[in-house]
Every structure is written in C-alpha cells, then in structure tokens.
Design a protein around this motif. Structure first.
Motif, PDB file in Angstrom:
ATOM      1  N   ASP A 173       0.711  -1.201  -0.401  1.00  0.00           N
ATOM      2  CA  ASP A 173      -0.327   0.230  -0.049  1.00  0.00           C
ATOM      3  C   ASP A 173       1.005   1.154   0.186  1.00  0.00           C
ATOM      4  OD1 ASP A 173       0.946   0.645   2.954  1.00  0.00           O
ATOM      5  OD2 ASP A 173      -0.921  -0.685   3.372  1.00  0.00           O
ATOM      6  N   GLU A 174       0.394   2.675  -0.071  1.00  0.00           N
ATOM      7  CA  GLU A 174       0.523   3.537  -0.583  1.00  0.00           C
ATOM      8  C   GLU A 174       1.993   3.746   0.769  1.00  0.00           C
ATOM      9  OE1 GLU A 174      -2.031   6.728  -0.667  1.00  0.00           O
ATOM     10  OE2 GLU A 174      -2.752   6.183  -3.100  1.00  0.00           O
ATOM     11  N   SER A 175       1.615   3.366   2.025  1.00  0.00           N
ATOM     12  CA  SER A 175       2.102   4.087   3.021  1.00  0.00           C
ATOM     13  C   SER A 175       3.450   3.234   2.998  1.00  0.00           C
ATOM     14  CB  SER A 175       1.641   3.591   4.512  1.00  0.00           C
ATOM     15  OG  SER A 175       1.140   2.047   4.336  1.00  0.00           O
ATOM     16  N   GLU A 176       4.408   2.103   2.169  1.00  0.00           N
ATOM     17  CA  GLU A 176       5.312   1.095   2.489  1.00  0.00           C
ATOM     18  C   GLU A 176       5.686   2.052   2.035  1.00  0.00           C
ATOM     19  OE1 GLU A 176       4.328  -3.395   2.763  1.00  0.00           O
ATOM     20  OE2 GLU A 176       2.131  -2.946   2.898  1.00  0.00           O
ATOM     21  N   LEU A 177       5.130   2.206   0.532  1.00  0.00           N
ATOM     22  CA  LEU A 177       6.380   2.900  -0.469  1.00  0.00           C
ATOM     23  C   LEU A 177       7.146   3.941  -0.007  1.00  0.00           C
ATOM     24  CD1 LEU A 177       3.566   3.226  -3.617  1.00  0.00           C
ATOM     25  CD2 LEU A 177       5.576   1.488  -2.906  1.00  0.00           C
ATOM     26  N   ASN A 178       8.594   4.464  -0.496  1.00  0.00           N
ATOM     27  CA  ASN A 178       9.666   5.001  -0.596  1.00  0.00           C
ATOM     28  C   ASN A 178       9.198   6.926  -0.597  1.00  0.00           C
ATOM     29  OD1 ASN A 178      10.574   5.962  -3.527  1.00  0.00           O
ATOM     30  ND2 ASN A 178      10.993   3.929  -2.849  1.00  0.00           N
ATOM     31  N   ALA A 179       9.702   7.739   0.026  1.00  0.00           N
ATOM     32  CA  ALA A 179       8.864   9.046  -0.343  1.00  0.00           C
ATOM     33  C   ALA A 179       9.298   9.538  -1.428  1.00  0.00           C
ATOM     34  CB  ALA A 179       9.753   9.500   0.629  1.00  0.00           C
ATOM     35  N   GLY A 180       9.929   8.865  -2.548  1.00  0.00           N
ATOM     36  CA  GLY A 180      10.431   9.090  -3.810  1.00  0.00           C
ATOM     37  C   GLY A 180       9.586   9.201  -4.715  1.00  0.00           C
ATOM     38  N   LEU A 181       8.935   8.048  -4.685  1.00  0.00           N
ATOM     39  CA  LEU A 181       7.831   8.203  -5.719  1.00  0.00           C
ATOM     40  C   LEU A 181       7.077   8.763  -5.607  1.00  0.00           C
ATOM     41  CD1 LEU A 181       7.196   3.940  -5.258  1.00  0.00           C
ATOM     42  CD2 LEU A 181       7.932   5.268  -7.685  1.00  0.00           C
ATOM     43  N   PHE A 182       6.380   9.602  -4.446  1.00  0.00           N
ATOM     44  CA  PHE A 182       5.803  10.357  -4.320  1.00  0.00           C
ATOM     45  C   PHE A 182       6.406  11.429  -4.581  1.00  0.00           C
ATOM     46  CE2 PHE A 182       3.377  13.644  -1.697  1.00  0.00           C
ATOM     47  CZ  PHE A 182       2.271  13.223  -2.203  1.00  0.00           C
ATOM     48  N   THR A 183       6.959  12.392  -5.218  1.00  0.00           N
ATOM     49  CA  THR A 183       7.741  13.491  -5.149  1.00  0.00           C
ATOM     50  C   THR A 183       8.511  13.382  -6.618  1.00  0.00           C
ATOM     51  OG1 THR A 183       9.670  13.396  -3.099  1.00  0.00           O
ATOM     52  CG2 THR A 183       8.080  13.817  -2.381  1.00  0.00           C
ATOM     53  N   TYR A 184       8.073  12.126  -6.812  1.00  0.00           N
ATOM     54  CA  TYR A 184       9.594  12.401  -7.866  1.00  0.00           C
ATOM     55  C   TYR A 184       9.156  13.398  -9.114  1.00  0.00           C
ATOM     56  CZ  TYR A 184       6.856   9.913 -11.193  1.00  0.00           C
ATOM     57  OH  TYR A 184       5.839   9.228 -12.050  1.00  0.00           O
ATOM     58  N   PRO A 185       7.885  13.595  -9.152  1.00  0.00           N
ATOM     59  CA  PRO A 185       6.983  14.322  -9.878  1.00  0.00           C
ATOM     60  C   PRO A 185       7.451  15.888  -9.944  1.00  0.00           C
ATOM     61  CG  PRO A 185       5.059  13.244  -9.684  1.00  0.00           C
ATOM     62  CD  PRO A 185       5.901  12.892  -8.278  1.00  0.00           C
ATOM     63  N   VAL A 186       7.855  16.457  -8.562  1.00  0.00           N
ATOM     64  CA  VAL A 186       9.102  17.541  -8.226  1.00  0.00           C
ATOM     65  C   VAL A 186      10.410  17.410  -8.650  1.00  0.00           C
ATOM     66  CG1 VAL A 186       8.979  19.772  -6.805  1.00  0.00           C
ATOM     67  CG2 VAL A 186       7.184  17.772  -5.701  1.00  0.00           C
ATOM     68  N   LEU A 187      10.506  15.812  -8.756  1.00  0.00           N
ATOM     69  CA  LEU A 187      12.270  16.404  -9.552  1.00  0.00           C
ATOM     70  C   LEU A 187      11.756  16.504 -10.816  1.00  0.00           C
ATOM     71  CD1 LEU A 187      15.426  15.444  -9.386  1.00  0.00           C
ATOM     72  CD2 LEU A 187      14.702  13.030  -8.898  1.00  0.00           C
ATOM     73  N   GLN A 188      11.242  16.354 -11.726  1.00  0.00           N
ATOM     74  CA  GLN A 188      10.784  16.123 -12.952  1.00  0.00           C
ATOM     75  C   GLN A 188      10.530  17.318 -13.075  1.00  0.00           C
ATOM     76  OE1 GLN A 188       8.194  13.397 -14.346  1.00  0.00           O
ATOM     77  NE2 GLN A 188       7.992  13.608 -16.474  1.00  0.00           N
ATOM     78  N   ALA A 189       9.764  18.224 -12.529  1.00  0.00           N
ATOM     79  CA  ALA A 189       9.922  19.407 -12.404  1.00  0.00           C
ATOM     80  C   ALA A 189      11.148  20.402 -12.786  1.00  0.00           C
ATOM     81  CB  ALA A 189       8.876  20.480 -11.812  1.00  0.00           C
ATOM     82  N   ALA A 190      11.775  19.924 -11.760  1.00  0.00           N
ATOM     83  CA  ALA A 190      12.857  21.090 -11.918  1.00  0.00           C
ATOM     84  C   ALA A 190      13.727  20.188 -12.868  1.00  0.00           C
ATOM     85  CB  ALA A 190      14.079  19.911 -10.139  1.00  0.00           C
ATOM     86  N   ASP A 191      13.429  19.269 -13.076  1.00  0.00           N
ATOM     87  CA  ASP A 191      15.527  18.410 -14.184  1.00  0.00           C
ATOM     88  C   ASP A 191      14.716  19.966 -15.113  1.00  0.00           C
ATOM     89  OD1 ASP A 191      15.343  16.523 -13.184  1.00  0.00           O
ATOM     90  OD2 ASP A 191      14.026  14.946 -14.237  1.00  0.00           O
ATOM     91  N   ILE A 192      13.096  20.219 -15.842  1.00  0.00           N
ATOM     92  CA  ILE A 192      12.655  20.960 -16.885  1.00  0.00           C
ATOM     93  C   ILE A 192      12.977  22.230 -16.379  1.00  0.00           C
ATOM     94  CG2 ILE A 192      10.751  22.316 -17.925  1.00  0.00           C
ATOM     95  CD1 ILE A 192       9.461  19.402 -17.150  1.00  0.00           C
ATOM     96  N   LEU A 193      12.902  22.905 -14.664  1.00  0.00           N
ATOM     97  CA  LEU A 193      13.040  24.016 -15.144  1.00  0.00           C
ATOM     98  C   LEU A 193      14.478  24.562 -14.752  1.00  0.00           C
ATOM     99  CD1 LEU A 193       9.448  25.020 -12.463  1.00  0.00           C
ATOM    100  CD2 LEU A 193      10.205  24.590 -15.185  1.00  0.00           C
ATOM    101  N   ALA A 194      15.202  23.680 -14.294  1.00  0.00           N
ATOM    102  CA  ALA A 194      16.515  24.265 -14.486  1.00  0.00           C
ATOM    103  C   ALA A 194      17.334  25.161 -15.419  1.00  0.00           C
ATOM    104  CB  ALA A 194      17.447  22.940 -13.873  1.00  0.00           C
ATOM    105  N   TYR A 195      17.043  24.356 -16.468  1.00  0.00           N
ATOM    106  CA  TYR A 195      17.329  24.525 -18.330  1.00  0.00           C
ATOM    107  C   TYR A 195      15.922  26.058 -18.308  1.00  0.00           C
ATOM    108  CZ  TYR A 195      19.951  20.683 -17.097  1.00  0.00           C
ATOM    109  OH  TYR A 195      20.771  19.418 -16.342  1.00  0.00           O
ATOM    110  N   ARG A 196      15.429  25.863 -17.926  1.00  0.00           N
ATOM    111  CA  ARG A 196      14.311  27.164 -18.144  1.00  0.00           C
ATOM    112  C   ARG A 196      13.490  26.747 -19.793  1.00  0.00           C
ATOM    113  NH1 ARG A 196      16.454  33.158 -15.901  1.00  0.00           N
ATOM    114  NH2 ARG A 196      18.698  32.305 -16.277  1.00  0.00           N
TER     115      ARG A 196
END
Length: 380
Positions: free
Chosen positions: A165-188
């Motif tokens: 269930d969701e409570s067992e998953l790592n935090a990275g699975l929840f927040t990776y969309p923010v890292l994906q946003a950073a991938d994009i925005l780092a280069y504007r």
C-alpha cells in the motif's frame, strides 16, 4: 577517468548573461512565447535496452526535433538516473544501463555536438532545485497525480505483492514529479517533448513554475507540451497496455538489440483476433490496430490520418500479410541504429567523453538559473 565538474560561480549578471548569448539562447521572460529561441528538454530512464515503443515515440521525435531546430534553439536530452532509483535497482546493472542508454541515444541519431546529451545524476543542480521546489509545492497537488496509482502497481509487480500500500512506498515515488519539474525548470525549458502519459506531470511543472514566479519574481517560463506524432505502441502480447521494459514477457516488446529472427518471431506471435479483414479499431481490435500503428510509424505515415490510410490498404487482407509487412518494416527501420548501438556500446572511453562534455555544458547552463534561484530564496 571521469571527473564530475565542479560548481561554476559567476561574479556578475553580465557574465551570467554571456553564457546564454554564447550558447545561442537569449534570456527569457516568464512566458515561453516571448522568445523566438526555444529551449527543449526531455529525459529517459536508464532502465534496460530501449524498445520499439521508445524508438518510435520519444527517440525518433527527439532526432526530428534536432533536425528541424533553429540554430539558436537549445536542445537538452537527459538520461534521468535519479528517477530510476524510485524502484529497486541492481547497482552494477544500473551502471551498465546508464552507459548503454547513452549509446542508444547516439545510435538513433542524436548528435552531441548539436544537442546537450548528459546524465541527469551528474548535475546536482537538479536535486538542489528539486528540494527548493518541494518546499513550495502543496502536497495536495502531488496527491492528485493519477500516475501515483500506476507507480504503486509497478511497485507491486516488482515485489510480486498485491498487498503493497501507499504507506510502504518510498518518499521518492511520491515526490518524483517535483524532481521532474526541476529537471525542466533548471534549464528554463520552453518546450518539453513527452508522451501523453506525462502531460499531467508537465502541467504540475507549469503550476510549480507559476507558484515560484508569484512567490518571488518571474523567473521560469511556463514550458509547453510537444506532442509525439506517433501514437502509443502497445504490447505485442497484451495490446490493451503499452509496450514496456518492465513486462516479464520478453515476447511483448521488440528491443533495439533484437536480431531479425527475433523480430520476426515476436511479430508472428503478436496477439490479434479471428475477424476477417483488417480495420483500425483500438477498442475492439487492439492487436490489429497496434500492428497498423507500428507499420504507419515505421513507414513515415504518422498521426491518425496516416494510420487510417494504412488501414485502407489492408481492409481486404489478412493478419498474416499485415504481420509480414510489419516485420519487414521494423527490421529495415532498426537495422542501422542496431548496428550503431552494437558498435557504440563497446566504445566506453568515447561514451565517457560524451557524458563528461554533456555534464559540463548542462551544468554551465543550469548554474545561471540556480544563481538567480539562490538569490531569490535568500540562500546567497
């Protein structure tokens, strides 16, 4: 030997702006439409040899964007190693996969002299910006990500445990969309070519950019979605789902490394139906429709019109003839990139050189962004 480049700091705004001018891209305002020069960014995970769906979708689209780009446009294509860590990885296998994905990008036609091709995990600006963006992103937006349940299913398959269930998953699975946003925005980035399944993540990146711009000051353009002309390629064994590297059935996908004999065997065994004649009907005839999509993409007949026109040619023919033609088209399409990949995967020194150069160029660009971000949030 590879040495990760150090941080580059600029002592003046004039020098920072020179980086953008020297690399052919002007400074941007907060609206992507305000600049004629485009900054294109996209990424791919280093999780296994690319399959036909990757090739006909993202990779061919990237090479076409490279061919059609204006000389002032900037093109950045990343192998996103940090994203792969959201699921368990064998460290040794991941090292090889990173290198082989780079070889694959070069094999399909990306030119490291024209495009910046690099390993995302060799530029710490991505994770630095991701943390800053995490601190302004409402959890409610992440909870609404429809891909969350899909990633949960992937984790369940990886662990062979339907009770995860969701409570067992790592935090990275929840927040990776923010890292994906950073991938994009780092280069504007102003334009992001991604698959249909990633549109929601791009919308989140636009939302986060807007939050930052309103909270501090306009810095990030709102990146635009660039559609892939080729429709989604489905599994050969389960045409209701997309072709995937994570499927346990090797016959469900055609890999860049497959021989002609393997390609022929996999397409011959592709699931179709018993209805006479060929029609394009993804809902009721997904197998035949998938083969038509593959054939249209391999022969340059892209989009809905191209697939519809292809279907007309086969309306009085059978699945055997369609499969034979698909086999020939796929073998012809894959022959050159497969040969290049087999050659390049052994050129370890050259691949390290390309990766090193790409990382330097990527970090030079993203440091201009991060210098402004740090100043705006008070971390100078």
């Amino acid at each position: 030997m590879f040495h990760a480049p150090g941080h580059v700091f600029y002592t003046s705004a004039k020098r920072a702006s020179n980086i953008w001018r020297r690399t052919g891209v002007r400074r941007l305002t907060s609206d992507a439409s305000d600049s004629r020069a485009r900054i294109v960014f996209s990424g791919i995970q280093p999780t296994g040899i690319p399959h036909l769906g990757n090739f006909l979708g993202a990779l061919q689209n990237w090479t076409k964007l490279q061919q059609k780009a204006h000389r002032e446009d900037a093109l950045l294509f990343a192998i996103v190693g940090w994203h792969s860590l959201t699921l368990p990885q064998n460290p040794q296998a991941l090292q090889v996969a990173r290198r082989e994905m780079l070889a694959a990008l070069l094999a399909v036609g990306l030119d490291p002299k024209r495009s910046i091709i690099f390993h995302q995990d060799e530029n710490p600006h991505h994770t630095e910006l991701a943390w800053i963006l995490n601190c302004i992103t409402p959890m409610g937006k992440l909870l609404r990500m429809t891909t969350w349940k899909a990633r949960l299913a992937v984790a369940q398959n990886a662990r062979h445990d339907s009770e995860v269930d969701e409570s067992e998953l790592n935090a990275g699975l929840f927040t990776y969309p923010v890292l994906q946003a950073a991938d994009i925005l780092a280069y504007r980035a102003t334009h992001v070519p991604v698959g249909e399944d990633q549109k929601q993540h791009l919308e989140l990146a636009r939302d986060i950019a807007g939050i930052f711009n309103r909270t501090f000051k306009p810095l990030f353009p709102l990146p635009r979605y660039v559609a892939t002309p080729t429709r989604r390629i489905a599994s050969l064994k389960s045409p209701g789902t997309k072709m995937s590297k994570s499927s346990p059935d090797l016959a469900s996908r055609i890999l860049l490394t497959d021989t002609d004999a393997q390609i022929k065997s996999k397409i011959r065994g592709a699931i179709t139906d018993s209805i006479q004649g060929i029609t394009y009907d993804p809902l009721h005839r997904p197998g035949a429709s998938n083969l038509l999509t593959i054939l249209a993409a391999c022969t340059g007949a892209e989009g809905a019109e191209g697939v519809a026109e292809m279907a007309k040619r086969y309306e009085d023919k059978g699945h055997g003839e369609l499969k034979a033609d698909v086999t020939e088209a796929v073998m012809e399409l894959m022959r050159q990139p497969r040969s290049e990949f087999e050659r390049l995967r052994g050129e370890i020194g050259y691949l390290a050189e390309v990766a090193r150069d790409g990382a330097v160029r990527a970090r030079e660009r993203s440091e201009v962004t991060m210098r402004e971000v740090r100043k705006l949030v008070g971390l100078v």
